[in-house]
Scaffold this active site. Structure first.
Site, PDB file in Angstrom:
ATOM      1  N   ASP A 210       1.751  -1.084  11.970  1.00 23.08           N
ATOM      2  CA  ASP A 210       0.427  -1.518  11.508  1.00 23.08           C
ATOM      3  C   ASP A 210       0.104  -2.952  11.914  1.00 23.08           C
ATOM      4  OD1 ASP A 210      -0.152   0.918  10.333  1.00 23.08           O
ATOM      5  OD2 ASP A 210       0.726   0.350   8.405  1.00 23.08           O
TER       6      ASP A 210
ATOM      7  N   LYS B 152       0.832  -1.207   0.000  1.00 24.89           N
ATOM      8  CA  LYS B 152       0.000   0.000   0.000  1.00 24.89           C
ATOM      9  C   LYS B 152       0.873   1.265   0.000  1.00 24.89           C
ATOM     10  CE  LYS B 152      -2.869   0.638   3.597  1.00 24.89           C
ATOM     11  NZ  LYS B 152      -2.573   1.912   4.303  1.00 24.89           N
TER      12      LYS B 152
ATOM     13  N   ARG C 127      -7.681  -3.074   9.460  1.00 23.10           N
ATOM     14  CA  ARG C 127      -6.799  -4.017  10.159  1.00 23.10           C
ATOM     15  C   ARG C 127      -7.447  -4.579  11.429  1.00 23.10           C
ATOM     16  NH1 ARG C 127      -2.625  -3.321   6.804  1.00 23.10           N
ATOM     17  NH2 ARG C 127      -1.883  -1.216   6.412  1.00 23.10           N
TER      18      ARG C 127
HETATM   19  C1  S3P Z   1       2.426   4.813   6.166  1.00 20.62           C
HETATM   20  C2  S3P Z   1       2.920   5.230   7.372  1.00 20.62           C
HETATM   21  C3  S3P Z   1       2.394   4.787   8.659  1.00 20.62           C
HETATM   22  C4  S3P Z   1       1.468   3.579   8.519  1.00 20.62           C
HETATM   23  C5  S3P Z   1       0.529   3.714   7.357  1.00 20.62           C
HETATM   24  C6  S3P Z   1       1.309   3.859   6.068  1.00 20.62           C
HETATM   25  C7  S3P Z   1       3.047   5.327   4.930  1.00 20.62           C
HETATM   26  O1  S3P Z   1       1.636   5.848   9.226  1.00 20.62           O
HETATM   27  O2  S3P Z   1       0.743   3.384   9.711  1.00 20.62           O
HETATM   28  O3  S3P Z   1      -0.317   2.592   7.240  1.00 20.62           O
HETATM   29  O4  S3P Z   1       2.809   4.758   3.839  1.00 20.62           O
HETATM   30  O5  S3P Z   1       3.815   6.301   5.018  1.00 20.62           O
HETATM   31  P1  S3P Z   1       2.300   6.991  10.141  1.00 20.62           P
HETATM   32  O6  S3P Z   1       3.109   7.865   9.280  1.00 20.62           O
HETATM   33  O7  S3P Z   1       1.122   7.723  10.742  1.00 20.62           O
HETATM   34  O8  S3P Z   1       3.114   6.250  11.174  1.00 20.62           O
END
Ligand code: S3P
Length: 449
Positions: free
Chosen positions: A327, A28, A403
């Site tokens: 996550d 993702k 999730r």
């Molecule tokens: C992500 C960063 C994370 C993660 C999210 C995806 C990203 O979030 O939890 O699912 O792709 O940069 P945070 O930046 O809030 O830690």
């Protein structure tokens, strides 16, 4: 977008042994970045293996609304004809990022240093999440923001017509904030510097370098210092998106807690800034191996093999590992319920501002299924009941969080009685093939429309 339609309750019954090959969708984080950087390159970026979940599709629509040509060729193959750094057009409608914090925060960054005005909104979950962590540093570039109280969406950002580069220390461990600042720095003249005290996922840095930006990363006593030179011409790329370790977590954890299981999850990206869950599971005594280790598109990749593991033990998960598995705590807490002893998770305050408050959401659902949880502001602990000891039988709220919904579906595969979630619809944001993939392995999931 999820969360706008009728809830879809789902029930997971004790599963048959899970066996076979689980081909999970594309990453993702890398999918969002492929579309956004492709939209800023001059020429055609080709992407294979793109995650076609709702979150990423919302980002594709946003890039299109801002002038890029985004084409779906089918089968996960996409192309993006970019407009060049600084070439984004003002969209003529509100940008709806659905459930996606990554989508909205990265797109805010990318438009904040262009002379355009964009209004952002999202679903009920996204509109509760804090945006000041991104708009504060964007203001330093000269962008202006008007949003709801508490820095919430809907929100309008007026991009800086004459942006100045910034030097910014990220106050929370967040790859989204880091990436928003770097993307804003792309269209500011001179050097933008981002300092992170704790390393978070580094896909933006790797991909910016891949697209031809001048970017350096230095490990110093202050933390990781990332320096980006603004206003490069980004060159279009051919990107093969690796499969998502955060999605792989679900079939892997399901196999560990389901009697007789043996599942192969091929081609998983194992970037060290993402792979903390797998190390933690091995520390707990999981029968989890990495086969066929290789490098693909600059990222380490392996096939994961997970077998039923009735002898797992609770551990203290090191807080310095948190960013690399942020996550994955919800599904780890499920595995911890089937281990012996207590699993202590500390340094995890960020879990409280995800798609839901994930500590609260998991604590409620685990308790409803007979598991004991203790929690504080930035920690929680699960007392395991052993491989056959988790009662189940509860109904859990998913709080519009994919999730949380998937974690409880995994839980039901090993509990004595079935586990139900009130709404499985959010699963489509990140793992649209979750149900057919898991039932193909032997899971017994029931969906009531
Ligand atoms: C992500 C960063 C994370 C993660 C999210 C995806 C990203 O979030 O939890 O699912 O792709 O940069 P945070 O930046 O809030 O830690």
């Amino acid at each position: 977008m999820s969360g706008h339609g009728t809830p879809i309750p789902m029930t997971s019954h004790r599963a048959d042994p899970l066996t076979g090959i689980a081909e999970v969708p594309g990453d993702k984080s890398i999918s969002h970045r492929s579309l956004i950087l492709g939209a800023l390159a001059v020429g055609e970026t080709k992407i294979s293996g793109l995650l076609e979940g709702e979150d990423v599709l919302d980002t594709a629509k946003a890039m299109q609304a801002m002038g890029a040509e985004v084409i779906n060729h089918g089968g996960g193959n996409w192309s993006v004809h970019g407009v060049g750094v600084g070439g984004l057009a003002e969209p003529d409608h509100v940008i709806d990022c659905g459930n996606s914090g990554t989508g909205v925060r990265l797109i805010m960054g990318v438009m904040a240093t262009s002379p355009i005005t964009v209004t952002f909104t999202g679903d009920a979950s996204l509109n509760k999440r804090p945006m000041a962590r991104v708009t504060d540093p964007l203001a330093l570039f000269g962008a202006q923001t008007v949003g709801r109280s508490g820095g919430r969406l809907p929100m309008t950002i007026v991009g800086a017509a004459e942006p100045t580069p910034v030097s910014y220390t990220v106050p929370v461990p967040s790859a989204q904030v880091k990436s928003a600042v770097l993307l804003a720095g792309l269209n500011a003249p001179g050097q933008t510097v981002v300092i992170e005290k704790e390393a978070t996922r580094d896909h933006s840095e790797r991909m910016l370098a891949g697209f031809g930006a001048e970017i350096t990363v230095e490990d110093t006593d202050e933390g990781r210092v990332i320096t980006l030179t603004g206003q490069p011409e980004l060159k279009p790329q051919v990107i093969a998106v690796p499969r998502d370790p955060s999605s792989a977590a679900f079939p892997v954890c399901a196999a560990l807690i389901t009697r007789g299981s043996d599942v192969l999850v091929p081609g998983i990206g194992l970037n060290p800034t993402r792979a903390g869950l797998f190390t933690t599971l091995q520390d707990m005594g999981a029968d989890l191996t990495f086969e066929n280790m290789r490098e693909e598109g600059g990222e380490p990749v392996a096939d994961l093999r997970a077998r039923y593991s009735p002898d797992m033990k609770g551990i203290d998960v090191p807080p310095e590992r948190a960013a690399s598995m942020i996550d994955e705590y919800p599904v780890l807490s499920v595995v911890a319920s089937f281990a012996t002893g207590k699993t202590m998770m500390t340094g995890v305050k960020e879990l409280r501002v995800k798609e839901s408050d994930r500590i609260d959401a998991m604590a409620r659902g685990l308790r409803a299924n007979g598991v004991m949880i203790e929690e504080g502001d930035d920690w929680w602990a699960v007392t395991g009941l052993g491989p056959d000891g988790v009662p189940g039988g509860g109904t859990c709220e998913s709080f519009l969080d994919h999730r949380i919904a998937m974690s409880f579906m995994v839980m039901g595969m090993g509990t004595q009685k079935p586990v139900t979630v009130d709404d499985g619809a959010p699963i489509a944001t990140s793992f649209p093939i979750f149900t057919p993939l898991m039932t193909g392995l032997g899971a017994r999931l029931e969906t009531s429309a």
